[in-house]
Design a protein around this motif. Structure first.
Motif, PDB file in Angstrom:
ATOM      1  N   ARG A 109       0.846  -1.193   0.000  1.00  0.00           N
ATOM      2  CA  ARG A 109       0.000   0.000   0.000  1.00  0.00           C
ATOM      3  C   ARG A 109       0.884   1.246   0.000  1.00  0.00           C
ATOM      4  O   ARG A 109       1.982   1.229   0.557  1.00  0.00           O
ATOM      5  CB  ARG A 109      -0.965   0.003   1.198  1.00  0.00           C
ATOM      6  N   TRP A 110       0.353   2.297  -0.582  1.00  0.00           N
ATOM      7  CA  TRP A 110       1.155   3.495  -0.830  1.00  0.00           C
ATOM      8  C   TRP A 110       0.351   4.720  -0.408  1.00  0.00           C
ATOM      9  O   TRP A 110      -0.739   4.967  -0.913  1.00  0.00           O
ATOM     10  CB  TRP A 110       1.494   3.537  -2.306  1.00  0.00           C
ATOM     11  N   LEU A 111       0.906   5.513   0.514  1.00  0.00           N
ATOM     12  CA  LEU A 111       0.274   6.754   0.941  1.00  0.00           C
ATOM     13  C   LEU A 111       0.984   7.932   0.287  1.00  0.00           C
ATOM     14  O   LEU A 111       2.178   8.150   0.505  1.00  0.00           O
ATOM     15  CB  LEU A 111       0.331   6.907   2.462  1.00  0.00           C
ATOM     16  N   MET A 112       0.248   8.698  -0.503  1.00  0.00           N
ATOM     17  CA  MET A 112       0.769   9.911  -1.135  1.00  0.00           C
ATOM     18  C   MET A 112       0.383  11.112  -0.274  1.00  0.00           C
ATOM     19  O   MET A 112      -0.803  11.333  -0.010  1.00  0.00           O
ATOM     20  CB  MET A 112       0.180  10.084  -2.534  1.00  0.00           C
ATOM     21  N   VAL A 113       1.374  11.877   0.152  1.00  0.00           N
ATOM     22  CA  VAL A 113       1.125  13.073   0.966  1.00  0.00           C
ATOM     23  C   VAL A 113       1.457  14.310   0.127  1.00  0.00           C
ATOM     24  O   VAL A 113       2.586  14.460  -0.353  1.00  0.00           O
ATOM     25  CB  VAL A 113       1.973  13.064   2.256  1.00  0.00           C
ATOM     26  N   ALA A 114       0.470  15.179  -0.066  1.00  0.00           N
ATOM     27  CA  ALA A 114       0.628  16.427  -0.826  1.00  0.00           C
ATOM     28  C   ALA A 114       1.272  16.190  -2.196  1.00  0.00           C
ATOM     29  O   ALA A 114       2.240  16.857  -2.555  1.00  0.00           O
ATOM     30  CB  ALA A 114       1.439  17.434  -0.024  1.00  0.00           C
ATOM     31  N   PRO A 115       0.745  15.261  -2.983  1.00  0.00           N
ATOM     32  CA  PRO A 115       1.369  14.961  -4.270  1.00  0.00           C
ATOM     33  C   PRO A 115       0.944  15.933  -5.373  1.00  0.00           C
ATOM     34  O   PRO A 115      -0.249  16.104  -5.625  1.00  0.00           O
ATOM     35  CB  PRO A 115       0.842  13.561  -4.577  1.00  0.00           C
ATOM     36  N   PRO A 116       1.890  16.556  -6.068  1.00  0.00           N
ATOM     37  CA  PRO A 116       1.529  17.408  -7.210  1.00  0.00           C
ATOM     38  C   PRO A 116       1.338  16.546  -8.469  1.00  0.00           C
ATOM     39  O   PRO A 116       2.067  16.687  -9.461  1.00  0.00           O
ATOM     40  CB  PRO A 116       2.728  18.354  -7.331  1.00  0.00           C
ATOM     41  N   ASN A 117       0.378  15.650  -8.416  1.00  0.00           N
ATOM     42  CA  ASN A 117       0.199  14.681  -9.497  1.00  0.00           C
ATOM     43  C   ASN A 117      -0.130  15.321 -10.836  1.00  0.00           C
ATOM     44  O   ASN A 117       0.148  14.738 -11.888  1.00  0.00           O
ATOM     45  CB  ASN A 117      -0.905  13.678  -9.117  1.00  0.00           C
ATOM     46  N   GLU A 161      -2.623  -0.531  -4.360  1.00  0.00           N
ATOM     47  CA  GLU A 161      -3.542   0.304  -3.596  1.00  0.00           C
ATOM     48  C   GLU A 161      -2.825   1.581  -3.168  1.00  0.00           C
ATOM     49  O   GLU A 161      -1.724   1.518  -2.615  1.00  0.00           O
ATOM     50  CB  GLU A 161      -4.027  -0.426  -2.348  1.00  0.00           C
ATOM     51  N   PHE A 162      -3.440   2.732  -3.410  1.00  0.00           N
ATOM     52  CA  PHE A 162      -2.851   3.978  -2.951  1.00  0.00           C
ATOM     53  C   PHE A 162      -3.940   4.919  -2.459  1.00  0.00           C
ATOM     54  O   PHE A 162      -5.089   4.852  -2.889  1.00  0.00           O
ATOM     55  CB  PHE A 162      -2.019   4.635  -4.059  1.00  0.00           C
TER      56      PHE A 162
END
Length: 257
Positions: A109-117, A161-162
């Motif tokens: 599992r992957w947690l993205m914090v403040a991602p400028p996707n 999963e993210f």
């Protein structure tokens, strides 16, 4: 009957194994350093997680090249065992490049914090300043919202999963008066979006402050354990669906500035 029950229970247990069996890889953003994760890392360690903190000279290579370096480092550290990911700011894009080029690295599992996707409107504003262009070099330009050629913008969403945590005020203004819509002072909420996420939430913190927030840790732990954030801590009054409907229009507004 017993065999039938076992057939039901065992798959359910397999869906959410103890996540502390997997190391948590931490990846900082542009102009960042591993120490920015110090408090979050301590909290993760106290909860039983092993953490591995990746450092890279963020302005010396392209985001894509940093992704290759991250892949090499992860393989050396974990021997390709399953991992968890927590990435911050540009570190999300570095990890996306890594994941796309090296799908053989198993991410639970992957947690993205403040991602400028989607890129960052703030990078477009800062790019008008020569010092910023010199200091951040190529990655600083890749981060621009208006840079349609940035490689990460053409990558598919992660296959694992993210979930996404964005910083913001949960209003139409955000922390910065220079940016359009809600934001954490550097990345707008709308810019964090990526199709296919398992869960999403806004925490009222500024960009780097998210890493020091206890709520970020609590939600990271909840997501790693269950695949979802802890809804009891979320603001039920915030209408995310309404904001998501306006993503294309909001991004166009940012690009035109």
């Amino acid at each position: 009957m017993i065999l039938t029950l076992l057939g039901i229970i065992m798959p359910l247990q397999g869906n959410n194994p103890d996540p502390t069996r997997y190391p948590v890889i931490l990846v900082h953003g542009i102009l960042g350093f591993p120490e920015v994760f110090a408090l979050l890392e301590w909290r993760l360690n106290q909860a039983g997680y092993e953490t591995l903190n990746f450092f890279y000279p963020s302005t010396e290579k392209t985001i894509r090249e940093h992704g290759e370096d991250l892949a090499t480092w992860i393989k050396a550290q974990t021997k390709q065992d399953t991992i968890l990911l927590i990435t911050h700011s540009m570190g999300n894009l570095v990890a996306r490049e890594m994941h796309h080029a090296h799908p053989e690295i198993p991410i639970y599992r992957w947690l993205m914090v403040a991602p400028p996707n989607q890129g960052a409107q703030s990078a477009d504003l800062w790019s008008k300043i020569p010092l910023y262009r010199w200091w951040t070099d190529i990655p600083g330009q890749e981060l621009r919202l208006s840079n349609i050629h940035a490689h990460y913008k053409h990558l598919p969403p992660p296959s694992c999963e993210f979930a996404i945590i964005a910083g913001g005020m949960k209003n139409e203004i955000g922390f910065s008066l220079l940016l359009d819509g809600d934001d954490d002072g550097k990345v707008r909420v709308v810019e964090t979006q990526l199709p296919g996420y398992a869960d999403f939430m806004i925490i009222p913190q500024v960009h780097t402050g998210l890493l020091f927030s206890k709520e970020t840790f609590v939600q990271a732990d909840a997501f790693f354990r269950t695949g979802r954030f802890d809804s009891t801590l979320m603001d039920q009054e915030f209408n995310l669906g309404k904001r998501l409907e306006n993503i294309p229009e909001l991004l166009k507004q940012g690009e035109s500035k």
